[in-house]
Write a protein that holds these residues in place. Structure first.
Motif, PDB file in Angstrom:
ATOM      1  N   GLY A 133       0.798  -1.220   0.000  1.00  0.00           N
ATOM      2  CA  GLY A 133       0.000   0.000   0.000  1.00  0.00           C
ATOM      3  C   GLY A 133       0.828   1.266   0.000  1.00  0.00           C
ATOM      4  N   LEU A 134       2.080   1.165   0.436  1.00  0.00           N
ATOM      5  CA  LEU A 134       2.972   2.325   0.504  1.00  0.00           C
ATOM      6  C   LEU A 134       4.007   2.323  -0.620  1.00  0.00           C
ATOM      7  CD1 LEU A 134       3.499   2.335   4.368  1.00  0.00           C
ATOM      8  CD2 LEU A 134       2.094   3.930   3.029  1.00  0.00           C
ATOM      9  N   ASN A 135       3.786   1.514  -1.645  1.00  0.00           N
ATOM     10  CA  ASN A 135       4.658   1.437  -2.820  1.00  0.00           C
ATOM     11  C   ASN A 135       6.079   1.009  -2.468  1.00  0.00           C
ATOM     12  OD1 ASN A 135       5.118   1.551  -5.592  1.00  0.00           O
ATOM     13  ND2 ASN A 135       5.834   3.681  -5.494  1.00  0.00           N
ATOM     14  N   ARG A 136       6.192   0.008  -1.588  1.00  0.00           N
ATOM     15  CA  ARG A 136       7.479  -0.597  -1.271  1.00  0.00           C
ATOM     16  C   ARG A 136       7.465  -2.023  -1.812  1.00  0.00           C
ATOM     17  NH1 ARG A 136       6.457   4.327   0.917  1.00  0.00           N
ATOM     18  NH2 ARG A 136       8.103   5.055   2.276  1.00  0.00           N
ATOM     19  N   GLU A 137       8.628  -2.514  -2.201  1.00  0.00           N
ATOM     20  CA  GLU A 137       8.764  -3.924  -2.562  1.00  0.00           C
ATOM     21  C   GLU A 137       8.694  -4.715  -1.269  1.00  0.00           C
ATOM     22  OE1 GLU A 137       9.133  -5.138  -5.736  1.00  0.00           O
ATOM     23  OE2 GLU A 137       8.822  -3.071  -6.420  1.00  0.00           O
ATOM     24  N   PHE A 138       8.335  -5.993  -1.336  1.00  0.00           N
ATOM     25  CA  PHE A 138       8.292  -6.774  -0.108  1.00  0.00           C
ATOM     26  C   PHE A 138       8.678  -8.216  -0.354  1.00  0.00           C
ATOM     27  CE2 PHE A 138       4.023  -6.422  -1.842  1.00  0.00           C
ATOM     28  CZ  PHE A 138       3.625  -7.752  -1.934  1.00  0.00           C
ATOM     29  N   LEU A 139       9.199  -8.810   0.701  1.00  0.00           N
ATOM     30  CA  LEU A 139       9.615 -10.210   0.710  1.00  0.00           C
ATOM     31  C   LEU A 139       9.159 -10.779   2.034  1.00  0.00           C
ATOM     32  CD1 LEU A 139      11.362 -12.564  -0.455  1.00  0.00           C
ATOM     33  CD2 LEU A 139      13.269 -11.553   0.824  1.00  0.00           C
TER      34      LEU A 139
END
Length: 190
Positions: A178-184
């Motif tokens: 939702g905050l435009n970050r990549e995630f793993l």
């Protein structure tokens, strides 16, 4: 630690039962000099105790990999109405803007009501999830989206990677997306 880039930070959410052990372990892994904050997440919900004071807070340990870490406090604003006024004098300036002020060493400091405030190391403005909360996924130790958003906003720039190696409910991932970050993420099998 090896997975973090040089500017990376880590937040470890724990309760009082493991706090002392994890603080020592994190000091050993990251170094005492890379300890940044012990954040107290305080809330009013949960059970009541009769033989000791009710436990109404969790602890979030905040460490950096190196002294060149990224941190943006202004990424995590709060409404000024939620911050304490410390018995400051209320006033209105010539433009009609309301503020609180305090005198220190002969100088007036003004804090305007329409400007954001920023959290300290005690977070009592984010509520614990209630049983019937719309965010609830059914995962026992799920954290509120707002709590994870605050952490991500101050510690990761847009399009940077946010990693949750204990992604039980997936809230960290939802906040990152939702905050435009990549995630793993990784989740241990139950």
């Amino acid at each position: 630690r090896a997975l973090l880039k040089k500017e990376g930070t880590i937040f470890l959410h724990i309760d009082s039962r493991m706090h002392a052990h994890m603080r020592l372990l994190m000091d050993e892994i990251f170094g005492e000099n890379n300890f940044l904050n012990e954040i107290i997440w305080s809330y009013q919900t949960g059970g009541r105790a009769r033989t000791y004071f009710p436990r109404k807070h969790d602890i979030i340990l905040f460490y950096a990999k190196s002294r060149s870490y990224y941190f943006n406090l202004k990424g995590a604003p709060m409404e000024r109405a939620q911050s304490r006024s410390n018995h400051m004098k209320r006033g209105t300036d010539e433009d009609g803007r309301t503020y609180r002020s305090i005198m220190s060493a002969g100088k007036e400091y003004r804090y305007y009501d329409d400007e954001p405030a920023y959290p300290g190391d005690v977070w009592d403005d984010v509520s614990h999830l209630q049983q019937k909360d719309y965010e609830r996924t059914g995962y026992d130790t799920q954290k509120p989206l707002r709590l994870l958003e605050r952490i991500i906003l101050c510690s990761a720039r847009e399009e940077e990677l946010v990693c949750d190696l204990f992604a039980g409910s997936g809230t960290t991932l939802a906040a990152a997306a939702g905050l435009n970050r990549e995630f793993l993420a990784a989740k241990l099998q139950d």
